[in-house]
Design a protein around this motif. Structure first.
Motif, PDB file in Angstrom:
ATOM      1  N   ALA A  24       0.839  -1.204   0.000  1.00  0.00           N
ATOM      2  CA  ALA A  24       0.000   0.000   0.000  1.00  0.00           C
ATOM      3  C   ALA A  24       0.868   1.245   0.000  1.00  0.00           C
ATOM      4  O   ALA A  24       2.016   1.215   0.424  1.00  0.00           O
ATOM      5  N   SER A  51       2.954   2.373   3.312  1.00  0.00           N
ATOM      6  CA  SER A  51       4.221   1.761   3.698  1.00  0.00           C
ATOM      7  C   SER A  51       5.334   2.140   2.722  1.00  0.00           C
ATOM      8  O   SER A  51       6.469   2.308   3.103  1.00  0.00           O
ATOM      9  N   PHE A 103     -11.724  -0.533   3.279  1.00  0.00           N
ATOM     10  CA  PHE A 103     -10.565  -1.051   4.004  1.00  0.00           C
ATOM     11  C   PHE A 103     -11.041  -2.135   4.966  1.00  0.00           C
ATOM     12  O   PHE A 103     -12.199  -2.142   5.377  1.00  0.00           O
ATOM     13  N   GLU A 161      -2.566  -6.472  13.574  1.00  0.00           N
ATOM     14  CA  GLU A 161      -1.279  -6.802  12.948  1.00  0.00           C
ATOM     15  C   GLU A 161      -0.231  -7.052  14.030  1.00  0.00           C
ATOM     16  O   GLU A 161      -0.035  -6.229  14.929  1.00  0.00           O
ATOM     17  N   THR A 195      -1.455 -11.165  10.360  1.00  0.00           N
ATOM     18  CA  THR A 195      -2.697 -10.409  10.495  1.00  0.00           C
ATOM     19  C   THR A 195      -3.824 -11.316  10.984  1.00  0.00           C
ATOM     20  O   THR A 195      -3.833 -12.519  10.718  1.00  0.00           O
ATOM     21  N   TRP A 197      -5.549  -0.418   9.151  1.00  0.00           N
ATOM     22  CA  TRP A 197      -6.579  -0.363   8.098  1.00  0.00           C
ATOM     23  C   TRP A 197      -5.917  -0.816   6.816  1.00  0.00           C
ATOM     24  O   TRP A 197      -5.033  -0.136   6.304  1.00  0.00           O
ATOM     25  N   LYS A 198      -6.309  -1.977   6.304  1.00  0.00           N
ATOM     26  CA  LYS A 198      -5.693  -2.535   5.099  1.00  0.00           C
ATOM     27  C   LYS A 198      -6.652  -2.364   3.922  1.00  0.00           C
ATOM     28  O   LYS A 198      -7.802  -2.816   3.975  1.00  0.00           O
ATOM     29  N   THR A 257      -6.084  -1.627  -4.249  1.00  0.00           N
ATOM     30  CA  THR A 257      -5.244  -0.440  -4.357  1.00  0.00           C
ATOM     31  C   THR A 257      -5.524   0.288  -5.662  1.00  0.00           C
ATOM     32  O   THR A 257      -6.006  -0.294  -6.629  1.00  0.00           O
ATOM     33  N   TYR A 294      -3.348   6.010   6.664  1.00  0.00           N
ATOM     34  CA  TYR A 294      -3.439   4.859   5.751  1.00  0.00           C
ATOM     35  C   TYR A 294      -4.027   5.333   4.432  1.00  0.00           C
ATOM     36  O   TYR A 294      -4.885   6.214   4.407  1.00  0.00           O
ATOM     37  N   ASN A 331      -4.836   3.920   0.039  1.00  0.00           N
ATOM     38  CA  ASN A 331      -4.943   2.746  -0.842  1.00  0.00           C
ATOM     39  C   ASN A 331      -4.288   2.980  -2.197  1.00  0.00           C
ATOM     40  O   ASN A 331      -4.618   2.329  -3.176  1.00  0.00           O
TER      41      ASN A 331
END
Length: 248
Positions: free
Chosen positions: A2, A5, A133, A138, A173, A200-201, A205, A233, A235
Motif C-alpha cells: 500500500a 508503507s 478497508f 497486525e 494479520t 486499516w488494510k 489499491t 493509511y 490505498n
C-alpha cells in the motif's frame, strides 16, 4: 504494498530519520499516556499499556521517555485525549484514513481539513472511505523468531488469518476482534512480539502516476507531521519505476 508503507520507506531514504524519530517518540508517548490513563499504570495489569510500551520499545524509545509518559497519566494536569478517525479523498480520488489522539477536536479537525483541501483533496464523513478497508490486527516478529514455516504453523494454531515473511520480518494479520487472544497464543509459541497494533488494510489499491504520487506523498507527509495525528493509511499504489524516481 500500500502507498502508506511505500511512503514510509521513502521518508527514511530521504534522510529525515532524526526528525521522524523525535516525532514518532512523541506520538508513542501519547499512546502510552492514554493507555495508562485507561486503566492501572502497571503494564502487568493493563494490557493496553503493555502493548503501547512494547511498541515503543520496538522503536528504541528510551526507558526514561516511557516512564515519563506513564507518570504523565497520573498527574493532576494530565490532558484528556480522544481517539478520532478522519476519512477523506486525496488527489486522484485516493482514499485516506487518518487516526488521531487529540485534546482539542476542533483544532485537529480544522488542521486535517485544511491539509486535505490544500492538497486538492476533500475530507469526508466518518465511514465515507473506511468501507473499502479491512480493520485488522497486525502482529510483527523479527526473522529470528523462526523460519517462515514455523511462524506460519504458530499463526494458524493461534487463529490468525495471514502471514507474510520478507527480509524485514514476519507480519501476521488477524481479525480486529481476535487481536488479544491471537497475540497471547503467539506469545506462548514464539515469545513476545515486536509490535502489536490495529491497522486499516485497503481491499483494493489504486494505481497512480508520478504526479499524483508526489501530491499524495506531500499530503501524507503533512498529515504525519501534525502532532495530533498518530497514523495515516491510504490505498494508492505506485510502480517501482516511479518509486525509484521519487526516492532518488
Amino acid at each position: 504494498m500500500a502507498g502508506h508503507s511505500q511512503f514510509k520507506n521513502i521518508m527514511h531514504r530521504k534522510g529525515r530519520q532524526d526528525a521522524i524519530r523525535s516525532k514518532m517518540f512523541s506520538k508513542l508517548a501519547r499512546e502510552i499516556t492514554v493507555a495508562a490513563k485507561s486503566g492501572l499504570p502497571d503494564p502487568t495489569a493493563n494490557s493496553a499499556l503493555r502493548l503501547a510500551i512494547q511498541n515503543a520499545k520496538a522503536q528504541s524509545m528510551p526507558k526514561d521517555n516511557i516512564d515519563r509518559a506513564i507518570k504523565k497519566a497520573s498527574g493532576a494536569d494530565a490532558e484528556n485525549y480522544d481517539a478520532v478517525r478522519y476519512e477523506g479523498y486525496g488527489p486522484g480520488g485516493v482514499a485516506v484514513i487518518v487516526e488521531a489522539l487529540t485534546d482539542n477536536r476542533n483544532r485537529t479537525a480544522s488542521s486535517v481539513r485544511s491539509t486535505f483541501t490544500k492538497a486538492g483533496g476533500a475530507l469526508g464523513e466518518t465511514g465515507s472511505v473506511s468501507f473499502s478497508f479491512d480493520h485488522l490486527g497486525e502482529i510483527t516478529y523479527k526473522l529470528s523468531a523462526g523460519d517462515a514455516d514455523a511462524v506460519m504453523e504458530a499463526a494458524i494454531e493461534a487463529g490468525a488469518d495471514d502471514v507474510v515473511t520478507d527480509e524485514e520480518g514476519h507480519t501476521i494479520t488477524c481479525a480486529f476482534e481476535s487481536l488479544g487472544e491471537v497475540t497471547k497464543a503467539l506469545e506462548a509459541s514464539l515469545g513476545e512480539a515486536e509490535t502489536v497494533k490495529t491497522i486499516w488494510k485497503p481491499q483494493n489499491t489504486v494505481p497512480v502516476d508520478e504526479e499524483k504520487a508526489q501530491s499524495l506523498m506531500k499530503l501524507i507527509d503533512t498529515l504525519e507531521d501534525d502532532d495530533d495525528v498518530q497514523t495515516v493509511y491510504s490505498n494508492f499504489e505506485v510502480s517501482d519505476e516511479v518509486m525509484a524516481k521519487l526516492s532518488a
